[in-house]
Design a protein around this motif. Structure first.
Motif, PDB file in Angstrom:
ATOM      1  N   PRO A 119       0.831  -1.209   0.000  1.00 50.66           N
ATOM      2  CA  PRO A 119       0.000   0.000   0.000  1.00 50.66           C
ATOM      3  C   PRO A 119       0.864   1.257   0.000  1.00 50.66           C
ATOM      4  CG  PRO A 119      -0.674  -1.505   1.754  1.00 50.66           C
ATOM      5  CD  PRO A 119       0.569  -2.078   1.151  1.00 50.66           C
ATOM      6  N   ASP A 120       0.363   2.282  -0.711  1.00 47.67           N
ATOM      7  CA  ASP A 120       1.107   3.539  -0.771  1.00 47.67           C
ATOM      8  C   ASP A 120       1.037   4.258   0.576  1.00 47.67           C
ATOM      9  OD1 ASP A 120       2.503   5.663  -1.844  1.00 47.67           O
ATOM     10  OD2 ASP A 120       0.650   6.695  -2.429  1.00 47.67           O
ATOM     11  N   LYS A 121      -0.174   4.332   1.119  1.00 50.37           N
ATOM     12  CA  LYS A 121      -0.340   5.008   2.426  1.00 50.37           C
ATOM     13  C   LYS A 121      -0.339   3.930   3.493  1.00 50.37           C
ATOM     14  CE  LYS A 121      -2.625   9.079   0.705  1.00 50.37           C
ATOM     15  NZ  LYS A 121      -2.204   8.737  -0.665  1.00 50.37           N
ATOM     16  N   THR A 122       0.712   3.916   4.292  1.00 50.02           N
ATOM     17  CA  THR A 122       0.874   2.818   5.245  1.00 50.02           C
ATOM     18  C   THR A 122       1.763   3.258   6.392  1.00 50.02           C
ATOM     19  OG1 THR A 122       1.592   0.501   5.437  1.00 50.02           O
ATOM     20  CG2 THR A 122       2.889   1.885   3.984  1.00 50.02           C
ATOM     21  N   THR A 123       1.851   2.421   7.399  1.00 52.82           N
ATOM     22  CA  THR A 123       2.837   2.655   8.441  1.00 52.82           C
ATOM     23  C   THR A 123       4.067   1.808   8.117  1.00 52.82           C
ATOM     24  OG1 THR A 123       1.819   0.883   9.697  1.00 52.82           O
ATOM     25  CG2 THR A 123       1.152   3.138  10.254  1.00 52.82           C
ATOM     26  N   TYR A 124       5.202   2.182   8.647  1.00 55.43           N
ATOM     27  CA  TYR A 124       6.454   1.459   8.381  1.00 55.43           C
ATOM     28  C   TYR A 124       7.023   0.895   9.662  1.00 55.43           C
ATOM     29  CZ  TYR A 124       6.145   3.788   3.893  1.00 55.43           C
ATOM     30  OH  TYR A 124       5.704   4.221   2.673  1.00 55.43           O
ATOM     31  N   PRO A 125       7.716  -0.229   9.630  1.00 52.54           N
ATOM     32  CA  PRO A 125       7.992  -1.021   8.432  1.00 52.54           C
ATOM     33  C   PRO A 125       6.766  -1.823   7.999  1.00 52.54           C
ATOM     34  CG  PRO A 125       8.815  -2.180  10.351  1.00 52.54           C
ATOM     35  CD  PRO A 125       8.287  -0.865  10.852  1.00 52.54           C
ATOM     36  N   ILE A 126       6.733  -2.133   6.694  1.00 50.64           N
ATOM     37  CA  ILE A 126       5.656  -2.949   6.161  1.00 50.64           C
ATOM     38  C   ILE A 126       6.007  -4.418   6.391  1.00 50.64           C
ATOM     39  CG2 ILE A 126       4.418  -3.552   4.051  1.00 50.64           C
ATOM     40  CD1 ILE A 126       5.182  -0.818   2.972  1.00 50.64           C
ATOM     41  N   ASP A 127       4.990  -5.214   6.745  1.00 48.83           N
ATOM     42  CA  ASP A 127       5.269  -6.646   6.833  1.00 48.83           C
ATOM     43  C   ASP A 127       4.283  -7.431   5.974  1.00 48.83           C
ATOM     44  OD1 ASP A 127       2.917  -7.322   8.247  1.00 48.83           O
ATOM     45  OD2 ASP A 127       3.846  -6.771  10.156  1.00 48.83           O
ATOM     46  N   GLU A 128       4.405  -8.735   6.003  1.00 50.09           N
ATOM     47  CA  GLU A 128       3.669  -9.614   5.092  1.00 50.09           C
ATOM     48  C   GLU A 128       2.163  -9.527   5.281  1.00 50.09           C
ATOM     49  OE1 GLU A 128       6.288 -10.416   6.940  1.00 50.09           O
ATOM     50  OE2 GLU A 128       7.772 -11.433   5.687  1.00 50.09           O
ATOM     51  N   SER A 129       1.721  -9.103   6.469  1.00 53.44           N
ATOM     52  CA  SER A 129       0.275  -9.084   6.737  1.00 53.44           C
ATOM     53  C   SER A 129      -0.402  -7.848   6.144  1.00 53.44           C
ATOM     54  CB  SER A 129       0.034  -9.120   8.253  1.00 53.44           C
ATOM     55  OG  SER A 129       0.464  -7.891   8.812  1.00 53.44           O
ATOM     56  N   MET A 130       0.366  -6.920   5.571  1.00 55.79           N
ATOM     57  CA  MET A 130      -0.189  -5.617   5.180  1.00 55.79           C
ATOM     58  C   MET A 130      -0.361  -5.423   3.669  1.00 55.79           C
ATOM     59  SD  MET A 130       2.260  -3.733   7.913  1.00 55.79           S
ATOM     60  CE  MET A 130       1.934  -2.016   7.631  1.00 55.79           C
ATOM     61  N   ILE A 131      -0.083  -6.478   2.898  1.00 57.45           N
ATOM     62  CA  ILE A 131      -0.065  -6.336   1.432  1.00 57.45           C
ATOM     63  C   ILE A 131      -1.346  -5.728   0.884  1.00 57.45           C
ATOM     64  CG2 ILE A 131       0.058  -7.585  -0.765  1.00 57.45           C
ATOM     65  CD1 ILE A 131       1.498  -9.785   0.592  1.00 57.45           C
ATOM     66  N   HIS A 132      -2.487  -6.159   1.411  1.00 60.25           N
ATOM     67  CA  HIS A 132      -3.764  -5.767   0.782  1.00 60.25           C
ATOM     68  C   HIS A 132      -4.447  -4.608   1.518  1.00 60.25           C
ATOM     69  CE1 HIS A 132      -3.442  -9.362  -1.710  1.00 60.25           C
ATOM     70  NE2 HIS A 132      -3.157 -10.041  -0.628  1.00 60.25           N
ATOM     71  N   ASN A 133      -3.699  -3.916   2.381  1.00 63.05           N
ATOM     72  CA  ASN A 133      -4.321  -2.892   3.240  1.00 63.05           C
ATOM     73  C   ASN A 133      -4.513  -1.524   2.598  1.00 63.05           C
ATOM     74  OD1 ASN A 133      -4.369  -4.764   5.186  1.00 63.05           O
ATOM     75  ND2 ASN A 133      -2.917  -3.815   6.580  1.00 63.05           N
ATOM     76  N   GLY A 134      -4.681  -1.440   1.316  1.00 62.28           N
ATOM     77  CA  GLY A 134      -4.876  -0.133   0.678  1.00 62.28           C
ATOM     78  C   GLY A 134      -4.241  -0.137  -0.691  1.00 62.28           C
ATOM     79  N   PRO A 135      -4.635   0.816  -1.562  1.00 62.92           N
ATOM     80  CA  PRO A 135      -4.124   0.800  -2.940  1.00 62.92           C
ATOM     81  C   PRO A 135      -2.610   0.977  -3.018  1.00 62.92           C
ATOM     82  CG  PRO A 135      -5.747   2.570  -2.615  1.00 62.92           C
ATOM     83  CD  PRO A 135      -5.544   1.925  -1.292  1.00 62.92           C
ATOM     84  N   PRO A 136      -1.985   0.369  -4.029  1.00 61.35           N
ATOM     85  CA  PRO A 136      -0.539   0.574  -4.238  1.00 61.35           C
ATOM     86  C   PRO A 136      -0.282   1.970  -4.803  1.00 61.35           C
ATOM     87  CG  PRO A 136      -1.464  -0.724  -6.026  1.00 61.35           C
ATOM     88  CD  PRO A 136      -2.581  -0.507  -5.042  1.00 61.35           C
ATOM     89  N   HIS A 137       0.988   2.327  -4.923  1.00 63.95           N
ATOM     90  CA  HIS A 137       1.354   3.617  -5.539  1.00 63.95           C
ATOM     91  C   HIS A 137       0.816   3.665  -6.962  1.00 63.95           C
ATOM     92  CE1 HIS A 137       4.108   6.819  -7.035  1.00 63.95           C
ATOM     93  NE2 HIS A 137       3.957   7.249  -5.786  1.00 63.95           N
ATOM     94  N   ASP A 138       0.317   4.845  -7.371  1.00 67.38           N
ATOM     95  CA  ASP A 138      -0.286   5.008  -8.698  1.00 67.38           C
ATOM     96  C   ASP A 138       0.662   4.669  -9.850  1.00 67.38           C
ATOM     97  OD1 ASP A 138      -2.856   5.626  -8.562  1.00 67.38           O
ATOM     98  OD2 ASP A 138      -2.610   7.803  -8.814  1.00 67.38           O
ATOM     99  N   SER A 139       1.952   4.905  -9.639  1.00 63.82           N
ATOM    100  CA  SER A 139       2.911   4.792 -10.742  1.00 63.82           C
ATOM    101  C   SER A 139       2.928   3.382 -11.343  1.00 63.82           C
ATOM    102  CB  SER A 139       4.319   5.179 -10.273  1.00 63.82           C
ATOM    103  OG  SER A 139       4.696   4.369  -9.179  1.00 63.82           O
TER     104      SER A 139
END
Ligand code: NDP
Length: 321
Positions: A119-139
Protein backbone atom coordinates in the motif's frame (compact mmCIF):
# COMPACT_ATOMS: atom_id res chain seq x y z
CA UNK A 1 11.38 -33.55 0.37
CA UNK A 2 8.64 -34.81 -1.99
CA UNK A 3 8.83 -38.44 -0.77
CA UNK A 4 10.91 -40.78 -2.92
CA UNK A 5 10.76 -38.88 -6.19
CA UNK A 6 13.51 -36.32 -6.80
CA UNK A 7 12.16 -32.90 -7.75
CA UNK A 8 11.74 -31.79 -11.35
CA UNK A 9 11.86 -28.02 -11.05
CA UNK A 10 10.65 -25.68 -13.77
CA UNK A 11 11.86 -22.08 -13.38
CA UNK A 12 9.76 -19.62 -15.41
CA UNK A 13 11.62 -16.42 -16.27
CA UNK A 14 14.87 -18.39 -16.26
CA UNK A 15 16.64 -15.85 -18.49
CA UNK A 16 16.06 -12.87 -16.19
CA UNK A 17 18.02 -11.30 -13.34
CA UNK A 18 16.66 -13.62 -10.64
CA UNK A 19 16.43 -16.67 -12.93
CA UNK A 20 20.11 -16.41 -13.90
CA UNK A 21 21.08 -16.06 -10.23
CA UNK A 22 19.11 -19.20 -9.32
CA UNK A 23 20.76 -21.03 -12.22
CA UNK A 24 24.16 -19.99 -10.85
CA UNK A 25 23.34 -21.23 -7.33
CA UNK A 26 21.90 -24.50 -8.69
CA UNK A 27 24.75 -25.23 -11.09
CA UNK A 28 27.77 -23.59 -9.44
CA UNK A 29 27.03 -23.63 -5.70
CA UNK A 30 25.75 -27.18 -5.30
CA UNK A 31 22.09 -26.10 -5.12
CA UNK A 32 20.96 -29.11 -7.17
CA UNK A 33 20.56 -32.35 -5.19
CA UNK A 34 21.15 -35.83 -6.62
CA UNK A 35 18.56 -36.91 -9.18
CA UNK A 36 16.92 -33.49 -9.47
CA UNK A 37 16.17 -31.94 -12.84
CA UNK A 38 16.16 -28.17 -13.18
CA UNK A 39 14.83 -26.44 -16.30
CA UNK A 40 15.27 -22.71 -16.84
CA UNK A 41 12.61 -21.43 -19.19
CA UNK A 42 12.99 -18.54 -21.64
CA UNK A 43 10.05 -16.72 -23.25
CA UNK A 44 11.35 -17.98 -26.63
CA UNK A 45 10.37 -21.51 -25.60
CA UNK A 46 6.93 -20.55 -24.29
CA UNK A 47 5.08 -17.27 -24.20
CA UNK A 48 3.27 -17.72 -20.89
CA UNK A 49 0.66 -15.10 -21.77
CA UNK A 50 -0.68 -17.86 -24.02
CA UNK A 51 -2.46 -20.76 -22.29
CA UNK A 52 -1.77 -23.34 -25.01
CA UNK A 53 1.96 -22.61 -24.96
CA UNK A 54 1.95 -22.75 -21.16
CA UNK A 55 0.25 -26.15 -21.17
CA UNK A 56 2.58 -27.48 -23.86
CA UNK A 57 5.72 -26.55 -21.95
CA UNK A 58 4.37 -28.09 -18.73
CA UNK A 59 3.52 -31.27 -20.67
CA UNK A 60 7.06 -31.32 -22.00
CA UNK A 61 8.86 -31.01 -18.65
CA UNK A 62 6.23 -32.47 -16.26
CA UNK A 63 7.52 -30.44 -13.27
CA UNK A 64 6.83 -31.49 -9.70
CA UNK A 65 7.89 -28.01 -8.47
CA UNK A 66 7.72 -24.58 -10.08
CA UNK A 67 9.60 -21.38 -9.34
CA UNK A 68 7.51 -18.75 -11.06
CA UNK A 69 9.53 -15.64 -11.94
CA UNK A 70 8.26 -14.76 -15.41
CA UNK A 71 6.65 -11.34 -15.45
CA UNK A 72 6.35 -8.30 -17.60
CA UNK A 73 8.75 -6.16 -15.58
CA UNK A 74 10.03 -2.61 -16.07
CA UNK A 75 11.42 0.47 -14.41
CA UNK A 76 9.34 3.28 -12.93
CA UNK A 77 8.98 5.29 -16.12
CA UNK A 78 7.85 2.39 -18.30
CA UNK A 79 5.26 1.36 -15.70
CA UNK A 80 3.85 4.90 -15.63
CA UNK A 81 3.39 4.85 -19.42
CA UNK A 82 1.93 1.38 -19.72
CA UNK A 83 -0.01 0.35 -16.59
CA UNK A 84 -2.86 -1.41 -18.41
CA UNK A 85 -0.51 -3.62 -20.39
CA UNK A 86 1.42 -4.57 -17.22
CA UNK A 87 -1.87 -5.48 -15.53
CA UNK A 88 -3.27 -7.63 -18.35
CA UNK A 89 -0.10 -9.50 -19.31
CA UNK A 90 0.80 -10.30 -15.73
CA UNK A 91 -2.72 -11.43 -14.80
CA UNK A 92 -2.64 -13.83 -17.74
CA UNK A 93 0.89 -15.13 -17.12
CA UNK A 94 0.14 -15.79 -13.44
CA UNK A 95 -3.22 -17.44 -14.01
CA UNK A 96 -1.80 -19.65 -16.79
CA UNK A 97 1.13 -20.78 -14.65
CA UNK A 98 -0.82 -21.37 -11.43
CA UNK A 99 -3.83 -23.10 -13.00
CA UNK A 100 -1.65 -25.26 -15.27
CA UNK A 101 0.49 -26.20 -12.26
CA UNK A 102 -2.64 -27.23 -10.40
CA UNK A 103 -4.06 -29.21 -13.33
CA UNK A 104 -0.80 -31.07 -13.80
CA UNK A 105 -0.37 -31.92 -10.13
CA UNK A 106 2.60 -29.64 -9.32
CA UNK A 107 3.23 -30.08 -5.58
CA UNK A 108 4.71 -26.69 -4.82
CA UNK A 109 4.88 -23.34 -6.59
CA UNK A 110 6.94 -20.42 -5.32
CA UNK A 111 5.97 -17.20 -7.10
CA UNK A 112 7.52 -13.80 -6.86
CA UNK A 113 5.71 -10.72 -5.57
CA UNK A 114 7.48 -7.41 -5.08
CA UNK A 115 7.77 -4.73 -2.42
CA UNK A 116 6.39 -2.16 -4.88
CA UNK A 117 2.97 -3.79 -4.54
CA UNK A 118 2.59 -2.66 -0.92
CA UNK A 119 0.00 0.00 0.00
CA UNK A 120 1.11 3.54 -0.77
CA UNK A 121 -0.34 5.01 2.43
CA UNK A 122 0.87 2.82 5.24
CA UNK A 123 2.84 2.66 8.44
CA UNK A 124 6.45 1.46 8.38
CA UNK A 125 7.99 -1.02 8.43
CA UNK A 126 5.66 -2.95 6.16
CA UNK A 127 5.27 -6.65 6.83
CA UNK A 128 3.67 -9.61 5.09
CA UNK A 129 0.28 -9.08 6.74
CA UNK A 130 -0.19 -5.62 5.18
CA UNK A 131 -0.07 -6.34 1.43
CA UNK A 132 -3.76 -5.77 0.78
CA UNK A 133 -4.32 -2.89 3.24
CA UNK A 134 -4.88 -0.13 0.68
CA UNK A 135 -4.12 0.80 -2.94
CA UNK A 136 -0.54 0.57 -4.24
CA UNK A 137 1.35 3.62 -5.54
CA UNK A 138 -0.29 5.01 -8.70
CA UNK A 139 2.91 4.79 -10.74
CA UNK A 140 2.72 0.97 -11.06
CA UNK A 141 -0.87 0.11 -10.16
CA UNK A 142 -1.21 -2.38 -13.03
CA UNK A 143 1.79 -4.55 -12.15
CA UNK A 144 0.99 -4.28 -8.43
CA UNK A 145 -2.62 -5.42 -8.63
CA UNK A 146 -1.66 -8.35 -10.87
CA UNK A 147 1.03 -9.39 -8.36
CA UNK A 148 -1.34 -9.06 -5.40
CA UNK A 149 -3.72 -11.50 -7.10
CA UNK A 150 -1.03 -14.21 -6.94
CA UNK A 151 -1.36 -14.15 -3.16
CA UNK A 152 -5.15 -14.39 -3.44
CA UNK A 153 -4.89 -17.30 -5.88
CA UNK A 154 -2.40 -19.09 -3.63
CA UNK A 155 -4.90 -18.91 -0.78
CA UNK A 156 -7.62 -20.22 -3.11
CA UNK A 157 -5.56 -23.20 -4.32
CA UNK A 158 -4.83 -24.12 -0.71
CA UNK A 159 -8.40 -23.62 0.54
CA UNK A 160 -10.04 -25.57 -2.28
CA UNK A 161 -7.36 -28.05 -3.32
CA UNK A 162 -4.81 -28.21 -0.47
CA UNK A 163 -2.04 -27.01 -2.80
CA UNK A 164 1.15 -25.55 -1.32
CA UNK A 165 1.51 -22.56 -3.61
CA UNK A 166 3.25 -19.64 -1.92
CA UNK A 167 5.19 -16.48 -2.78
CA UNK A 168 8.24 -14.47 -1.80
CA UNK A 169 8.48 -10.67 -1.72
CA UNK A 170 11.98 -9.46 -2.58
CA UNK A 171 12.79 -5.79 -2.14
CA UNK A 172 14.85 -4.12 -4.90
CA UNK A 173 16.96 -6.81 -6.57
CA UNK A 174 20.17 -5.99 -8.47
CA UNK A 175 22.99 -8.06 -9.95
CA UNK A 176 24.47 -9.52 -13.15
CA UNK A 177 22.01 -10.05 -16.05
CA UNK A 178 19.77 -7.18 -14.89
CA UNK A 179 18.23 -4.82 -17.43
CA UNK A 180 20.70 -1.93 -17.68
CA UNK A 181 18.56 0.17 -20.05
CA UNK A 182 18.56 3.89 -19.13
CA UNK A 183 14.77 4.23 -19.29
CA UNK A 184 13.39 0.79 -18.60
CA UNK A 185 16.00 -0.73 -16.30
CA UNK A 186 15.80 -0.99 -12.53
CA UNK A 187 17.22 1.96 -10.65
CA UNK A 188 20.69 0.62 -9.74
CA UNK A 189 21.42 -1.06 -13.06
CA UNK A 190 20.24 1.96 -15.07
CA UNK A 191 22.48 4.15 -12.89
CA UNK A 192 25.45 1.82 -13.42
CA UNK A 193 24.99 2.10 -17.17
CA UNK A 194 24.60 5.91 -17.01
CA UNK A 195 27.72 6.23 -14.86
CA UNK A 196 29.69 4.00 -17.24
CA UNK A 197 28.53 6.15 -20.21
CA UNK A 198 29.22 9.47 -18.42
CA UNK A 199 32.75 8.33 -17.59
CA UNK A 200 33.39 7.22 -21.17
CA UNK A 201 32.06 10.47 -22.64
CA UNK A 202 33.47 12.79 -19.95
CA UNK A 203 30.01 14.24 -19.22
CA UNK A 204 28.20 14.83 -15.89
CA UNK A 205 26.17 11.94 -14.50
CA UNK A 206 22.45 12.83 -14.75
CA UNK A 207 20.43 11.08 -12.06
CA UNK A 208 16.65 11.14 -12.55
CA UNK A 209 14.81 12.37 -9.45
CA UNK A 210 16.06 14.04 -6.27
CA UNK A 211 18.18 11.13 -4.99
CA UNK A 212 16.33 11.25 -1.66
CA UNK A 213 13.99 8.22 -1.95
CA UNK A 214 15.11 5.37 0.28
CA UNK A 215 15.34 1.72 -0.75
CA UNK A 216 16.45 -1.70 0.52
CA UNK A 217 18.59 -3.43 -2.11
CA UNK A 218 19.23 -7.17 -2.21
CA UNK A 219 21.87 -8.89 -4.34
CA UNK A 220 20.40 -11.37 -6.84
CA UNK A 221 22.53 -14.27 -5.60
CA UNK A 222 21.23 -13.74 -2.05
CA UNK A 223 17.69 -13.83 -3.43
CA UNK A 224 18.54 -17.05 -5.27
CA UNK A 225 19.93 -18.77 -2.16
CA UNK A 226 16.82 -17.76 -0.22
CA UNK A 227 14.57 -19.01 -3.04
CA UNK A 228 16.06 -22.48 -2.72
CA UNK A 229 15.42 -22.45 1.00
CA UNK A 230 11.78 -21.41 0.42
CA UNK A 231 11.34 -24.16 -2.18
CA UNK A 232 12.73 -26.86 0.10
CA UNK A 233 11.82 -25.74 3.61
CA UNK A 234 9.19 -23.01 3.85
CA UNK A 235 5.73 -24.51 4.42
CA UNK A 236 3.47 -21.47 4.75
CA UNK A 237 1.05 -20.27 2.07
CA UNK A 238 1.45 -16.70 3.33
CA UNK A 239 4.28 -14.91 1.56
CA UNK A 240 7.64 -14.05 3.06
CA UNK A 241 9.65 -10.86 2.55
CA UNK A 242 13.23 -11.42 1.32
CA UNK A 243 15.14 -8.34 2.34
CA UNK A 244 18.06 -6.89 4.18
CA UNK A 245 17.11 -5.27 7.51
CA UNK A 246 15.36 -1.92 7.88
CA UNK A 247 18.57 -0.38 9.15
CA UNK A 248 20.19 -1.05 5.78
CA UNK A 249 17.71 1.04 3.82
CA UNK A 250 19.59 3.88 2.12
CA UNK A 251 19.02 6.76 -0.29
CA UNK A 252 19.45 6.60 -4.05
CA UNK A 253 22.13 9.27 -3.57
CA UNK A 254 24.12 6.91 -1.26
CA UNK A 255 23.83 4.16 -3.87
CA UNK A 256 24.95 6.53 -6.66
CA UNK A 257 28.09 7.30 -4.67
CA UNK A 258 28.86 3.58 -4.31
CA UNK A 259 28.39 3.11 -8.06
CA UNK A 260 30.64 6.09 -8.81
CA UNK A 261 33.30 4.52 -6.54
CA UNK A 262 32.94 1.09 -8.14
CA UNK A 263 33.31 2.51 -11.66
CA UNK A 264 35.91 5.10 -10.61
CA UNK A 265 33.73 7.96 -11.88
CA UNK A 266 35.13 11.31 -10.74
CA UNK A 267 32.86 13.69 -12.70
CA UNK A 268 29.94 15.84 -11.58
CA UNK A 269 26.71 14.20 -10.34
CA UNK A 270 23.50 16.12 -11.16
CA UNK A 271 20.06 15.28 -9.74
CA UNK A 272 17.24 16.11 -12.21
CA UNK A 273 14.35 16.99 -9.89
CA UNK A 274 11.98 17.52 -12.83
CA UNK A 275 11.77 13.70 -13.04
CA UNK A 276 9.51 11.66 -10.76
CA UNK A 277 10.89 10.09 -7.56
CA UNK A 278 8.31 7.29 -7.28
CA UNK A 279 7.61 6.15 -3.73
CA UNK A 280 9.75 8.02 -1.21
CA UNK A 281 10.26 4.86 0.81
CA UNK A 282 8.75 1.43 1.22
CA UNK A 283 10.64 0.11 4.24
CA UNK A 284 10.00 -3.60 4.62
CA UNK A 285 10.52 -5.71 7.72
CA UNK A 286 12.60 -8.87 7.41
CA UNK A 287 11.61 -10.03 10.92
CA UNK A 288 9.77 -13.11 9.60
CA UNK A 289 12.77 -14.17 7.52
CA UNK A 290 15.04 -13.59 10.52
CA UNK A 291 12.83 -15.81 12.70
CA UNK A 292 13.44 -18.66 10.24
CA UNK A 293 17.04 -17.84 9.27
CA UNK A 294 18.67 -15.74 12.00
CA UNK A 295 22.18 -16.36 10.63
CA UNK A 296 21.72 -15.73 6.90
CA UNK A 297 24.49 -13.40 5.71
CA UNK A 298 23.57 -10.81 3.09
CA UNK A 299 26.15 -9.56 0.59
CA UNK A 300 27.07 -5.97 1.62
CA UNK A 301 25.70 -3.44 -0.89
CA UNK A 302 29.10 -1.95 -1.79
CA UNK A 303 30.41 -5.47 -2.55
CA UNK A 304 27.35 -6.42 -4.61
CA UNK A 305 27.52 -3.13 -6.53
CA UNK A 306 31.21 -3.67 -7.26
CA UNK A 307 30.55 -7.23 -8.52
CA UNK A 308 27.64 -6.07 -10.66
CA UNK A 309 29.60 -3.13 -12.14
CA UNK A 310 32.51 -5.47 -12.94
CA UNK A 311 30.10 -7.93 -14.59
CA UNK A 312 28.53 -5.10 -16.62
CA UNK A 313 31.87 -3.74 -17.84
CA UNK A 314 33.10 -7.22 -18.82
CA UNK A 315 29.80 -8.26 -20.43
CA UNK A 316 28.78 -4.99 -22.05
CA UNK A 317 28.21 -6.74 -25.38
CA UNK A 318 25.67 -9.23 -24.01
CA UNK A 319 24.13 -7.07 -21.26
CA UNK A 320 20.56 -5.86 -21.72
CA UNK A 321 21.11 -2.20 -22.47
P1 NDP B 1 13.68 -9.82 -15.62
O1 NDP B 1 13.02 -8.68 -16.36
O2 NDP B 1 15.14 -9.82 -15.51
O3 NDP B 1 13.17 -11.16 -16.23
C1 NDP B 1 11.85 -11.35 -16.56
C2 NDP B 1 11.72 -12.76 -16.99
O4 NDP B 1 10.36 -12.99 -17.34
C3 NDP B 1 12.57 -13.08 -18.22
O5 NDP B 1 13.14 -14.35 -18.03
C4 NDP B 1 11.56 -13.10 -19.34
O6 NDP B 1 11.89 -14.00 -20.37
C5 NDP B 1 10.34 -13.62 -18.60
N1 NDP B 1 9.11 -13.25 -19.30
C6 NDP B 1 8.60 -12.02 -19.49
N2 NDP B 1 7.47 -12.09 -20.21
C7 NDP B 1 7.27 -13.42 -20.47
C8 NDP B 1 6.29 -14.14 -21.18
N3 NDP B 1 5.26 -13.52 -21.77
N4 NDP B 1 6.42 -15.49 -21.26
C9 NDP B 1 7.45 -16.13 -20.69
N5 NDP B 1 8.41 -15.51 -19.99
C10 NDP B 1 8.32 -14.16 -19.89
O7 NDP B 1 12.98 -9.88 -14.19
P2 NDP B 1 13.62 -10.20 -12.77
O8 NDP B 1 14.49 -11.40 -12.83
O9 NDP B 1 14.10 -8.92 -12.22
O10 NDP B 1 12.30 -10.56 -11.95
C11 NDP B 1 11.91 -11.90 -11.70
C12 NDP B 1 10.70 -11.85 -10.81
O11 NDP B 1 11.02 -11.16 -9.63
C13 NDP B 1 9.52 -11.12 -11.43
O12 NDP B 1 8.34 -11.80 -11.12
C14 NDP B 1 9.56 -9.77 -10.76
O13 NDP B 1 8.28 -9.21 -10.71
C15 NDP B 1 10.07 -10.12 -9.39
N6 NDP B 1 10.74 -9.07 -8.67
C16 NDP B 1 11.83 -8.43 -9.17
C17 NDP B 1 12.43 -7.43 -8.44
C18 NDP B 1 13.61 -6.70 -8.95
O14 NDP B 1 14.01 -5.74 -8.30
N7 NDP B 1 14.21 -7.11 -10.04
C19 NDP B 1 11.96 -7.04 -7.13
C20 NDP B 1 10.84 -7.81 -6.68
C21 NDP B 1 10.27 -8.77 -7.43
P3 NDP B 1 12.80 -13.58 -21.67
O15 NDP B 1 13.92 -12.75 -21.16
O16 NDP B 1 13.25 -14.89 -22.21
O17 NDP B 1 11.90 -12.80 -22.56
Amino acid sequence: MNGAEPMRVLVTGGSGLVGKAIEHVVKQEGGCLKGEQWTFLYSKEANLVDLQQTRAVFEKYRPTHVIHLAAKVGGLYLHMKDNLHFLRDNLRINDNVLQTSHEMGVTKVVSCLSSCIFPDKTTYPIDESMIHNGPPHDSNFGYSHAKRMIDIQNRGYFAQHGRHYTAVIPTNVYGPYDNFNFENGHVLSALMHKTYAAKKEGTPLQVWGSGTPRRQFIYSLDVARLFLWVLREYDEIDPIILSVGEEEELTIKDAVEMIADALDFKGQIVFDTSKSDGQMKKTASNAKLRRYLPDFTFTPLSEGIKKTCDWFVHNYDIART
